[in-house]
Structure formats: C-alpha cells, structure tokens
Design an enzyme around this catalytic site. Structure first.
Site, PDB file in Angstrom:
ATOM      1  NE  ARG A 230      -1.728 -14.045  -5.421  1.00 48.16           N
ATOM      2  CZ  ARG A 230      -2.971 -14.173  -5.730  1.00 48.16           C
ATOM      3  NH1 ARG A 230      -3.794 -14.122  -7.078  1.00 48.16           N
ATOM      4  NH2 ARG A 230      -4.114 -14.530  -4.813  1.00 48.16           N
TER       5      ARG A 230
ATOM      6  CB  SER B 114       0.658 -15.758   0.214  1.00 50.90           C
ATOM      7  OG  SER B 114      -0.750 -15.640   0.857  1.00 50.90           O
TER       8      SER B 114
ATOM      9  CD  GLU C 237       1.478 -13.968  -3.364  1.00 50.27           C
ATOM     10  OE1 GLU C 237       1.008 -15.136  -3.375  1.00 50.27           O
ATOM     11  OE2 GLU C 237       1.307 -12.900  -2.982  1.00 50.27           O
TER      12      GLU C 237
HETATM   13  C1  LIG Z   1      -0.814  -8.418   5.112  1.00 54.25           C
HETATM   14  C2  LIG Z   1      -1.000  -8.668   3.887  1.00 54.25           C
HETATM   15  C3  LIG Z   1      -1.751  -9.506   3.043  1.00 54.25           C
HETATM   16  C4  LIG Z   1      -1.731  -9.457   1.533  1.00 54.25           C
HETATM   17  N1  LIG Z   1      -2.718 -10.177   0.905  1.00 54.25           N
HETATM   18  C5  LIG Z   1      -2.842 -10.263  -0.522  1.00 54.25           C
HETATM   19  C6  LIG Z   1      -3.446 -10.838  -1.385  1.00 54.25           C
HETATM   20  O1  LIG Z   1      -4.702 -11.218  -0.495  1.00 54.25           O
HETATM   21  N2  LIG Z   1      -3.489 -11.126  -2.486  1.00 54.25           N
HETATM   22  C7  LIG Z   1      -2.524 -10.639  -3.372  1.00 54.25           C
HETATM   23  O2  LIG Z   1      -2.319 -10.980  -4.567  1.00 54.25           O
HETATM   24  N3  LIG Z   1      -1.244 -10.205  -2.524  1.00 54.25           N
HETATM   25  C8  LIG Z   1      -1.553  -9.798  -1.159  1.00 54.25           C
HETATM   26  N4  LIG Z   1      -0.445  -9.211  -0.473  1.00 54.25           N
HETATM   27  C9  LIG Z   1       0.734  -8.907  -1.204  1.00 54.25           C
HETATM   28  C10 LIG Z   1       1.056  -7.251  -1.502  1.00 54.25           C
HETATM   29  O3  LIG Z   1      -0.100  -6.814  -0.831  1.00 54.25           O
HETATM   30  C11 LIG Z   1       0.623  -7.088  -3.047  1.00 54.25           C
HETATM   31  O4  LIG Z   1       1.351  -7.870  -3.775  1.00 54.25           O
HETATM   32  C12 LIG Z   1       0.699  -5.543  -3.557  1.00 54.25           C
HETATM   33  O5  LIG Z   1       0.262  -5.563  -4.711  1.00 54.25           O
HETATM   34  C13 LIG Z   1       2.065  -5.086  -3.245  1.00 54.25           C
HETATM   35  O6  LIG Z   1       2.098  -3.825  -3.459  1.00 54.25           O
HETATM   36  P1  LIG Z   1       3.128  -2.951  -3.078  1.00 54.25           P
HETATM   37  O7  LIG Z   1       2.847  -1.403  -3.484  1.00 54.25           O
HETATM   38  O8  LIG Z   1       3.424  -3.025  -1.526  1.00 54.25           O
HETATM   39  O9  LIG Z   1       4.287  -3.352  -3.762  1.00 54.25           O
HETATM   40  P2  LIG Z   1       5.982  -3.496  -3.291  1.00 54.25           P
HETATM   41  O10 LIG Z   1       6.171  -4.566  -2.420  1.00 54.25           O
HETATM   42  O11 LIG Z   1       6.695  -2.281  -3.080  1.00 54.25           O
HETATM   43  O12 LIG Z   1       6.382  -4.024  -4.962  1.00 54.25           O
HETATM   44  C14 LIG Z   1       6.054  -5.387  -5.517  1.00 54.25           C
HETATM   45  C15 LIG Z   1       6.685  -5.560  -6.643  1.00 54.25           C
HETATM   46  O13 LIG Z   1       6.270  -4.713  -7.751  1.00 54.25           O
HETATM   47  C16 LIG Z   1       7.140  -3.665  -8.275  1.00 54.25           C
HETATM   48  N5  LIG Z   1       6.683  -2.418  -8.259  1.00 54.25           N
HETATM   49  C17 LIG Z   1       5.870  -1.659  -7.374  1.00 54.25           C
HETATM   50  N6  LIG Z   1       5.354  -0.693  -7.655  1.00 54.25           N
HETATM   51  C18 LIG Z   1       5.629  -0.523  -9.150  1.00 54.25           C
HETATM   52  C19 LIG Z   1       5.412   0.308 -10.205  1.00 54.25           C
HETATM   53  N7  LIG Z   1       4.522   1.297  -9.874  1.00 54.25           N
HETATM   54  N8  LIG Z   1       5.914  -0.036 -11.391  1.00 54.25           N
HETATM   55  C20 LIG Z   1       6.533  -1.077 -11.656  1.00 54.25           C
HETATM   56  N9  LIG Z   1       6.880  -2.064 -10.518  1.00 54.25           N
HETATM   57  C21 LIG Z   1       6.448  -1.766  -9.456  1.00 54.25           C
HETATM   58  C22 LIG Z   1       8.547  -3.555  -7.210  1.00 54.25           C
HETATM   59  O14 LIG Z   1       9.742  -3.338  -8.103  1.00 54.25           O
HETATM   60  C23 LIG Z   1       8.246  -5.315  -6.817  1.00 54.25           C
HETATM   61  O15 LIG Z   1       9.079  -5.803  -7.679  1.00 54.25           O
HETATM   62  C24 LIG Z   1      -0.424  -9.046   0.856  1.00 54.25           C
HETATM   63  C25 LIG Z   1       0.626  -8.397   1.723  1.00 54.25           C
HETATM   64  C26 LIG Z   1       0.262  -8.309   3.044  1.00 54.25           C
HETATM   65  C27 LIG Z   1       1.601  -7.398   3.834  1.00 54.25           C
END
Ligand SMILES: Cc1cc2nc3c(=O)[nH]c(=O)nc-3n(C[C@H](O)[C@H](O)[C@H](O)COP(=O)(O)OP(=O)(O)OC[C@H]3O[C@@H](n4cnc5c(N)ncnc54)[C@H](O)[C@@H]3O)c2cc1C
Length: 346
Positions: A168, A241, A338
């Site tokens: 992570r 998580s 996380e």
């Molecule tokens: C129901 C559920 C289940 C999940 N299961 C998992 C799992 O199994 N495994 C896991 O690892 N995670 C899981 N997650 C967490 C999440 O889905 C991941 O961390 C995902 O990668 C976040 O993507 P996002 O586009 O929503 O990022 P955001 O929440 O929008 O951003 C997260 C971080 O990334 C940065 N960021 C986003 N896009 C960029 C970019 N293009 N350039 C630079 N920085 C950027 C943001 O500034 C922030 O710091 C889960 C979440 C939910 C709601």
C-alpha cells in the site's frame, strides 16, 4: 470542455467521494488533455496554492474542506501499445475506471489483473498506494507510470523499478504533491498464471462447478466474494479498508501470537517483519457493527468505516481515532490509515 478543461467554483464534493461526506472545493477543475493540464498548472490559484488531485474519491476522507483547487483528470483512453507472443503492454489514461480497465484487459484475453477486479477508483490512482487484493498487487504488473511534475509541467516516465512499490505504498504516495499521474502502462500476459490460493477463491469456483477456470472466471468469483463482504458505496458510504494491516518485527508478531493464538499473521515484504490482520485486531476490540450517530463500523468487515447517511468527515475521523487508540491500548500495535485524510492531521 473544448479547451480541454472545465471549472466550477465552490464545488460540492459529496457526490465525488465514496464516503459521501459533505465538503466543498473552492475551485473544481476537470481536465481532459495533458496539454490542458500543463496550462492549468500555470494558473496562479493552482501554481501558488496547495491543490489536490482526485480520482474516484474512494481512498480519501474529507475531514474538512480542501484548501485549494481540486483537479480531476478525465482522459479515458485504453490501448495496447506493445505486444509479443507472450505479453502485451496496455496503456490507460489516468481517468479510466480501474474496474473498466481490468474488464477491458480480460476481454482482450490478457491475464494478470483478474484478482484486482471491482476495486473502485481510477487507473491514475492505482499506483499511488499500489492497490492490492486477493494475493495480488497492481505494482507487479506496472510497466511504467507517466507523471507530470506540477512545478515544471514536464511529463516523466517511471519504470517499475523506479516506482518503489511496497505494501500500500509507492514513491508517488511518499512524494505526494510532486506527481500528477497522467497514464499507467501495465505488462500483462497472454498466458494464464492464476492465483487461486487466497481466501475463498478456490471454494467459490468449486461452488460454481468450474474446475479449469479462465481469468474471467476468477474475476467473476472474486467479484462475487467482494460483493458479499464489502458494503457497496452507492448504498452505504465507505472507502474500503480504513487502516493498513500493521507491519511489525517478527518477534513482536510471535509474542502476540503466543498471547492470542487466533491472530492471523502474514508474511511481509521483508523477512524480519510480519503483517498482522488489522480487521482481527479491531474485531477483537469489539468494534464490528459499532455505530456513533451516523459514523460506524461495517457489520460485515471490521476494517471498513461506514457513513450511515449524514456523518461528517470529522465524525468518521474521530471514530477511526477511537478504534486505533483501543487497538493500541489492548495490543500495543499502532494502526495507520490506508486512505488520505484531507482537512485534518491523522
Ligand atoms: C468498497 C471499496 C473497496 C476497496 N477495495 C480496495 C482493495 O481491495 N484494495 C485496495 O488497494 N484499495 C481498495 N479500495 C481503496 C481505493 O479503491 C483505491 O485506493 C483506489 O486506487 C483509489 O482510487 P481513486 O481514483 O478513488 O483515488 P482517490 O481516492 O481519488 O485518491 C487517492 C489518492 O490518490 C491521489 N491521486 C488520485 N489520482 C491521482 C493522479 N492521477 N495523480 C496523482 N495522485 C492521484 C489523491 O490525491 C489521493 O492522495 C477500496 C475502496 C472502496 C470504496
């Protein structure tokens, strides 16, 4: 969006984070091209103020309003850019939904991402915390990450070894604010190398009567398990998580296991360390299903904080701190979030 961007002042963020908490961005900017992004980065309110990049908002808790502009990258192209008999390199723009990317690769007959099905969020965010599930991490398949330096507008290409992927974690997470990830390239195999020895996959396939599964079968089985275990953010706000599984010295893990024989302990990236199950620690402190107002812990999973409707980010953060304090007191183990907390310090 004919100039490649669109803006909104005092933009509501409630529908733009999977916790569904209320927050406002002073300026919301949607950008569709790298050229437009380079231009946006020269605007004084972006260049001179802290800004936030957001993908699907599924790994963020707005405990307060972001101070500056919020940038959403919207380019959504996926294509194969290189291929041989054995592998293909798939390139996805940052704005592609991760789950769509997984399904697209499976439809091409490419293998590797099947265990990472149904993770919310975007391709651009996947390398940030090296998303992982069911014994697989996205970083294993990364060929390159392209990131724009906000200070110069220049795009830099990072090969897998330069991304410093860990559990992570990645250099992009550690160097937050210095990378705007614009594209992700993944190296995937035409031949299956299925990983079935993780929590319930083999059993789910057996229950479906599948004895020689394809990557798509594995993805479908995992999607079924995930749907049963994790609350759907469309119905119950959450960010998956909330905490990372804590990594501790092996001696600490062994001492804990002697006192608590049921505590699940896993291998960590380094031989002298072990990974503990945060869900088990939280559950053992009695939090599963807890609710304070609209802030709660899911009934189905102790690691998942949920918004039953009107919880604020600050209320969810307060609950998370209470959970972490109780684990610290009972097990002397520190939990770390996380996800990224905005508007407060963890
Ligand atoms: C129901 C559920 C289940 C999940 N299961 C998992 C799992 O199994 N495994 C896991 O690892 N995670 C899981 N997650 C967490 C999440 O889905 C991941 O961390 C995902 O990668 C976040 O993507 P996002 O586009 O929503 O990022 P955001 O929440 O929008 O951003 C997260 C971080 O990334 C940065 N960021 C986003 N896009 C960029 C970019 N293009 N350039 C630079 N920085 C950027 C943001 O500034 C922030 O710091 C889960 C979440 C939910 C709601």
């Amino acid at each position: 969006m004919n100039q490649g961007f669109r803006t909104q002042r005092d933009a509501p963020l409630r529908g733009r984070n999977t916790f569904g908490v209320t927050a406002h961005a002073p300026l919301w900017i949607e950008v569709t091209t790298p050229e437009a992004l380079a231009g946006v980065l020269t605007w004084p309110e972006v260049r001179d103020e802290p800004f936030l990049v957001i993908g699907g908002g599924s790994n963020i808790l707005f405990a307060g309003d972001p101070q500056g502009a919020v940038i959403s990258l919207r380019a959504r192209d996926i294509r194969i850019v290189e291929q041989s008999d054995q592998h293909a390199v798939v390139r996805a723009d940052a704005g592609v939904r991760w789950h769509d990317l997984v399904q697209w690769t499976l439809r091409q007959g490419l293998n590797g991402l099947e265990n990472l099905v149904l993770i919310p969020g975007t391709a651009g965010a996947a390398p940030i915390q090296n998303i992982g599930a069911y014994g697989t991490e996205a970083g294993e398949f990364v060929h390159a990450v392209e990131s724009m330096d906000p200070a110069t507008g220049r795009v830099r290409r990072f090969r897998q070894a330069e991304c410093d992927f860990a559990y992570r974690d990645s250099r992009f997470k550690r160097e937050a604010g210095r990378h705007l990830i614009v594209a992700l390239e993944l190296r995937l195999s035409w031949r299956p190398r299925l990983r079935l020895n993780y929590a319930g996959i083999a059993q789910a396939l057996e229950a479906a009567g599948i004895d020689s599964p394809s990557a798509q079968d594995v993805a479908d089985a995992i999607a079924g398990i995930r749907r049963a275990k994790l609350p759907d953010p469309e119905r119950l706000g959450n960010a998956g998580s909330f905490f990372k599984n804590p990594i501790v010295p092996t001696a600490v893990a062994e001492a804990l296991q002697e006192r608590f024989p049921d505590l699940p302990v896993f291998a960590a990236n380094r031989p002298e360390q072990r990974k503990l199950s945060a869900a088990w620690l939280i559950d053992a402190c009695g939090w599963k299903g807890h609710r304070t107002g609209d802030a709660g812990i899911a009934d189905s999973h102790a690691l998942v904080l949920v918004n039953h409707g009107q919880a604020s980010g600050a209320e969810l953060l307060d609950l998370a701190r209470r959970v972490a304090d109780s684990v610290q007191q009972r097990f002397d183990v520190m939990l770390e979030p996380e996800l990224r907390v905005i508007g407060a310090v963890w």
